[in-house]
Design a protein around this motif. Structure first.
Motif, PDB file in Angstrom:
ATOM      1  N   ARG A   1      26.387  80.548  74.577  1.00  0.00           N
ATOM      2  CA  ARG A   1      25.174  79.811  74.190  1.00  0.00           C
ATOM      3  C   ARG A   1      24.345  80.544  73.152  1.00  0.00           C
ATOM      4  O   ARG A   1      23.842  79.933  72.204  1.00  0.00           O
ATOM      5  CB  ARG A   1      24.330  79.524  75.432  1.00  0.00           C
ATOM      6  N   TRP A   2      24.169  81.845  73.327  1.00  0.00           N
ATOM      7  CA  TRP A   2      23.245  82.589  72.458  1.00  0.00           C
ATOM      8  C   TRP A   2      23.916  83.648  71.595  1.00  0.00           C
ATOM      9  O   TRP A   2      23.276  84.247  70.738  1.00  0.00           O
ATOM     10  CB  TRP A   2      22.153  83.252  73.305  1.00  0.00           C
ATOM     11  N   GLY A   3      25.179  83.927  71.843  1.00  0.00           N
ATOM     12  CA  GLY A   3      25.868  84.951  71.081  1.00  0.00           C
ATOM     13  C   GLY A   3      25.994  86.256  71.845  1.00  0.00           C
ATOM     14  O   GLY A   3      25.282  86.512  72.820  1.00  0.00           O
ATOM     15  N   ALA A   4      26.902  87.099  71.381  1.00  0.00           N
ATOM     16  CA  ALA A   4      27.208  88.329  72.104  1.00  0.00           C
ATOM     17  C   ALA A   4      26.109  89.381  71.994  1.00  0.00           C
ATOM     18  O   ALA A   4      25.784  90.068  72.965  1.00  0.00           O
ATOM     19  CB  ALA A   4      28.527  88.907  71.590  1.00  0.00           C
ATOM     20  N   VAL A   5      25.543  89.520  70.824  1.00  0.00           N
ATOM     21  CA  VAL A   5      24.591  90.616  70.608  1.00  0.00           C
ATOM     22  C   VAL A   5      23.339  90.494  71.485  1.00  0.00           C
ATOM     23  O   VAL A   5      22.921  91.488  72.093  1.00  0.00           O
ATOM     24  CB  VAL A   5      24.230  90.722  69.113  1.00  0.00           C
ATOM     25  N   PRO A   6      22.698  89.327  71.596  1.00  0.00           N
ATOM     26  CA  PRO A   6      21.553  89.236  72.508  1.00  0.00           C
ATOM     27  C   PRO A   6      21.910  89.584  73.951  1.00  0.00           C
ATOM     28  O   PRO A   6      21.103  90.198  74.670  1.00  0.00           O
ATOM     29  CB  PRO A   6      21.120  87.768  72.385  1.00  0.00           C
TER      30      PRO A   6
END
Length: 408
Positions: A280-285
């Protein structure tokens, strides 16, 4: 720990029906449960092992380090050497090697013998788990391969939540040797079940080790793997020595197993939540949140340890957060690796598995070195490692943006 391993090329699908194929994967999952329990149960047994072998707890911790480093080194090597072997034969042999390693460890009367046993067990684990995933994927139609892999690797997740504390309780009631014998008996039972129930499966095409390591030249991959090592080292600086580090918080010997259960439940929740959040928000966050939470949880536990006691519920909440933060890393890391090298996905995730165990080995070594300085120092070292992971993540992002690699 559902993310510790990945499959090799699944090979051709068999004629087994979907339902039957998924039932076969339950047998394979019992094997990954044995592997997961074996890999981490020692954390709750170290003081007793140290007493029996007449060495320090830090010295006994070398058995964890050796298992992890042996797995990290042997996984890609064995995957290359055994690629052409029929899967059923390979799986049975790997489980037998795992059992022998645990029996040698259980019968050890000196530290060197224990170390030899852990190396043998690591060889069995390194040969079994990736190939169990490959076999499980080949037993079902392509549309069900993801589900089959989830079932097989689910054994590792269950081991994190239940196998380790149950092994610890067995060690408390019957002794640490009995806990290792129990893992050996489970491995033997699964080996028999695999031989009797599993269909014959062909080997996979051989992939030279040089080709497996070629992905390391990609900047996006180089930005990810060191972070895996640092992040796992941070959490295992303390985890491998759970008995003394939790004991410094007023947690009794039997309560340690309850805390390991809490850690395991947190690990399962963190692993599952990470998968959804990464999509949903990406790996880094997800990674930023995880490393920050790990730094806070370990930092607070370290501060509480200076007082010698803490409310049990508070310790449990922090341990659960620590477990979730520790094991939320790898789904996000796998996402970044696959984005960086989509054509080499099985290979780079396999390298990530080796990086995980390398981090565990290095973290255990760091924890053993810090143990004489006191438990607060160990917690501080783990928290500092999580902060370093945040910095390395930021640096890796700059590298991947500069080189045009996808890492989010």
């Amino acid at each position: 720990m559902s993310h510790l391993h990945t499959r090799t090329d699944p090979g051709p699908a068999t004629t087994a029906g979907p339902g039957r194929g998924l039932r076969f994967t339950l047998i394979l999952a019992a094997g990954t449960f044995a592997v997961g329990t074996d890999a981490f149960v020692v954390a709750g047994l170290l003081p007793d092992m140290a007493d029996a072998l007449r060495v320090s707890t830090a010295a006994a911790g070398q058995s964890v380090t050796v298992f992890a480093l042996s797995y990290a080194i042997l996984a890609p090597v064995l995957s290359t050497l055994t690629a052409r072997l029929p899967r059923r034969t390979l799986l049975v042999t790997a489980l037998l090697v795992l059992a022998v390693g645990n029996l040698v460890s259980a019968g050890a009367d000196t530290l060197p013998v224990l170390i030899v046993g852990r190396i043998v067990a690591a060889a069995g684990a390194a040969a079994y788990t990736p190939n169990a995933g490959a076999a499980g994927a080949s037993l079902v139609p392509p549309a069900l391969r993801g589900r089959a892999l989830a079932v097989v690797i689910g054994g590792l997740t269950v081991a994190t939540a239940l196998g380790v504390p149950l092994g610890g309780l067995t060690g408390r009631w019957l002794g640490w040797r009995a806990a290792l014998v129990a893992v050996a008996l489970l491995a033997l039972a699964v080996a028999v079940a695999v031989r009797l129930a599993m269909p014959a499966l062909p080997g996979a095409p051989a992939v030279p080790l040089r080709a497996r390591l070629a992905a390391l030249r990609r900047p996006g991959v180089l930005a990810v793997l060191p972070l895996t090592v640092i992040g796992m080292a941070a959490c295992y600086t303390v985890y491998a020595f759970a008995v003394p580090t939790l004991g410094a918080l007023g947690v009794g010997a039997y309560q340690v197993n309850l805390m390991l259960l809490v850690y395991g439940v947190g690990a399962v929740v963190g692993n599952v939540a990470s998968g959804y959040a990464t999509d949903r928000w990406g790996a880094v966050p997800v990674l930023v949140t995880g490393y920050a939470a790990m730094a806070v949880a370990l930092g607070v536990l370290g501060a509480l340890s200076t007082a010698g006691s803490a409310p049990t519920i508070l310790v449990a909440l922090l341990v659960g957060a620590w477990g979730a933060a520790s094991w939320c890393q790898t789904p996000a890391q796998q996402h970044r690796l696959i984005a960086a090298a989509p054509q080499q996905a099985p290979l780079v995730v396999s390298l990530n598995s080796s990086a995980i165990y390398l981090g565990i080995g290095l973290g255990t070594t760091a924890g053993a070195a810090a143990l004489p300085s006191g438990v607060p120092t160990m917690y501080a070292l783990g928290a500092a490692g999580a902060v370093v992971a945040l910095l390395v993540l930021h640096l890796g992002q700059r590298i991947t943006r500069r080189d045009g690699a996808v890492a989010s």
